[in-house]
Design a protein around this motif. Structure first.
Motif, short mmCIF file in Angstrom:
data_model
loop_
_atom_site.label_atom_id
_atom_site.label_comp_id
_atom_site.label_asym_id
_atom_site.label_seq_id
_atom_site.Cartn_x
_atom_site.Cartn_y
_atom_site.Cartn_z
N GLU A 66 42.38 20.83 39.01
CA GLU A 66 41.95 20.49 40.38
C GLU A 66 43.03 20.86 41.40
O GLU A 66 43.44 20.05 42.22
N ILE A 67 43.46 22.11 41.31
CA ILE A 67 44.46 22.65 42.23
C ILE A 67 43.79 23.71 43.09
O ILE A 67 43.17 24.63 42.58
N GLY A 68 43.95 23.59 44.40
CA GLY A 68 43.40 24.59 45.31
C GLY A 68 41.87 24.54 45.37
O GLY A 68 41.24 23.56 44.99
N THR A 69 41.30 25.64 45.83
CA THR A 69 39.85 25.68 46.06
C THR A 69 39.14 26.70 45.17
O THR A 69 37.98 27.00 45.38
N GLN A 70 39.85 27.22 44.16
CA GLN A 70 39.26 28.26 43.31
C GLN A 70 38.17 27.67 42.42
O GLN A 70 38.33 26.61 41.84
N THR A 121 51.01 27.36 34.92
CA THR A 121 49.83 27.98 35.55
C THR A 121 50.20 28.62 36.88
O THR A 121 49.78 29.75 37.17
N ILE A 122 51.01 27.92 37.69
CA ILE A 122 51.43 28.48 38.98
C ILE A 122 52.23 29.76 38.76
O ILE A 122 51.99 30.78 39.42
N SER A 123 53.16 29.72 37.81
CA SER A 123 53.98 30.90 37.52
C SER A 123 53.11 32.07 37.05
O SER A 123 53.32 33.21 37.45
N ASP A 124 52.13 31.77 36.18
CA ASP A 124 51.20 32.81 35.72
C ASP A 124 50.42 33.43 36.87
O ASP A 124 50.17 34.64 36.89
N CYS A 125 50.02 32.60 37.83
CA CYS A 125 49.27 33.11 38.98
C CYS A 125 50.10 34.11 39.79
O CYS A 125 49.58 35.11 40.27
N LEU A 166 47.15 37.33 45.68
CA LEU A 166 48.31 36.51 46.04
C LEU A 166 47.90 35.20 46.71
O LEU A 166 48.55 34.17 46.53
N GLU A 167 46.79 35.22 47.43
CA GLU A 167 46.35 34.04 48.16
C GLU A 167 46.12 32.81 47.27
O GLU A 167 46.60 31.71 47.59
N PRO A 168 45.40 32.93 46.13
CA PRO A 168 45.23 31.75 45.26
C PRO A 168 46.56 31.22 44.72
O PRO A 168 46.74 30.01 44.57
N ALA A 169 47.51 32.11 44.46
CA ALA A 169 48.82 31.69 43.95
C ALA A 169 49.58 30.89 45.00
O ALA A 169 50.14 29.83 44.71
N ILE A 170 49.58 31.37 46.24
CA ILE A 170 50.28 30.68 47.33
C ILE A 170 49.60 29.34 47.61
O ILE A 170 50.27 28.31 47.78
N GLU A 171 48.28 29.33 47.67
CA GLU A 171 47.52 28.10 47.90
C GLU A 171 47.84 27.06 46.83
O GLU A 171 48.08 25.88 47.12
N ALA A 172 47.87 27.49 45.57
CA ALA A 172 48.16 26.58 44.46
C ALA A 172 49.59 26.04 44.56
O ALA A 172 49.83 24.85 44.33
N LEU A 173 50.54 26.90 44.90
CA LEU A 173 51.93 26.48 45.04
C LEU A 173 52.07 25.41 46.13
O LEU A 173 52.71 24.37 45.92
N LYS A 174 51.44 25.65 47.29
CA LYS A 174 51.48 24.67 48.38
C LYS A 174 50.86 23.34 47.95
O LYS A 174 51.38 22.27 48.26
N ASP A 175 49.76 23.42 47.23
CA ASP A 175 49.05 22.23 46.77
C ASP A 175 49.92 21.38 45.84
O ASP A 175 50.08 20.18 46.05
N VAL A 176 50.50 22.01 44.81
CA VAL A 176 51.27 21.22 43.83
C VAL A 176 52.58 20.68 44.40
O VAL A 176 53.00 19.58 44.05
N GLY A 236 53.09 20.06 47.74
CA GLY A 236 52.70 19.06 48.75
C GLY A 236 52.24 17.75 48.13
O GLY A 236 52.49 16.67 48.68
N ASN A 237 51.57 17.82 46.99
CA ASN A 237 51.06 16.61 46.33
C ASN A 237 51.98 16.12 45.21
O ASN A 237 51.59 15.25 44.43
N LYS A 238 53.16 16.72 45.11
CA LYS A 238 54.18 16.32 44.12
C LYS A 238 53.62 16.26 42.70
O LYS A 238 53.84 15.31 41.96
N ARG A 239 52.91 17.32 42.32
CA ARG A 239 52.33 17.37 40.97
C ARG A 239 53.23 18.08 39.98
O ARG A 239 52.92 18.16 38.80
N THR A 240 54.32 18.62 40.48
CA THR A 240 55.36 19.22 39.64
C THR A 240 56.65 19.23 40.43
O THR A 240 56.65 18.94 41.63
N THR A 241 57.73 19.58 39.76
CA THR A 241 59.02 19.66 40.46
C THR A 241 59.44 21.12 40.63
O THR A 241 58.92 22.00 39.94
#
Length: 196
Positions: free
Chosen positions: A82-86, A141-145, A154-164, A166-171
């Motif tokens: 449940e990361i991003g809008t993909q 997953t973010i690194s793979d993207c 590139l857009e889904p990768a950047i969106e996912a990075l901002k999401d995780v 911003g929501n502190k789902r990883t460090t």
């Protein structure tokens, strides 16, 4: 044998031939049950109950059962976590570089090949309707993207990075660890710096 097969279908909605035969049910019984409408053949070597109603992650379970060495990755992993809008129209699966690529007739699957630690690191197991799936964790997953940005954009990768972030789902440390494994540390670092 038929009753045993029906009990199995109550526990798991999708069963592979291997899972059925491991319970002592022979292939002739599978064939007879399919002919009689007690089993539905979903795809080669995969069966379900006639009452089965596919859920949200049905495609992921099906892909995992067909592609034994497969690991859910990229857009499918983003969607599952449940990361991003993909909302991918196909299941993305990673397999080892030298693994055999199965022919899949009933399911849109996009297979990518990973090597060494890029395949082995970051795999977790998640349970979906009594079935275990293998999927990459969030920072992997973010690194793979970012690694496969030419395939997914590139857009889904950047969106996912901002999401995780911003929501502190990883460090940041976890992200950089997997970015190093995927050889995209130099690519991901400027985006990380602009977000933080």
């Amino acid at each position: 044998m038929r009753d045993r097969a029906k009990q199995l279908l109550i526990l798991k909605p999708l069963l592979s031939t291997q899972e059925i035969t491991a319970e002592g049910i022979d292939r002739k019984t599978i064939k007879r049950m399919t002919d009689d409408g007690e089993l539905i053949r979903v795809s080669r070597g995969l069966y379900c109950s006639p009452d089965y109603i596919p859920g949200n992650n049905h495609s992921i379970i099906e892909a995992q059962k067909i592609i034994k060495q497969g690991v859910v990755c990229l857009l499918s992993a983003l969607s599952f976590h449940e990361i991003g809008t993909q909302n991918p129209s196909q299941v993305w699966m990673a397999i080892p570089k030298t693994a055999w690529k199965p022919a899949i007739e009933s399911l849109p699957v996009q297979i990518v090949r990973f090597t060494g630690p890029a395949y082995e690191e970051g795999i977790i197991e998640e349970k979906i309707v009594n079935d275990n799936i293998r999927i990459y964790n969030i920072p992997k997953t973010i690194s793979d993207c970012f690694k496969f940005r030419n395939k997914i954009g590139l857009e889904p990768a950047i969106e996912a990075l901002k999401d995780v972030i911003g929501n502190k789902r990883t460090t940041v440390d976890e992200l950089l660890y997997y970015a190093d494994i995927c050889r995209v540390k130099n690519v991901i670092t400027p985006y990380l710096e602009s977000i933080i």
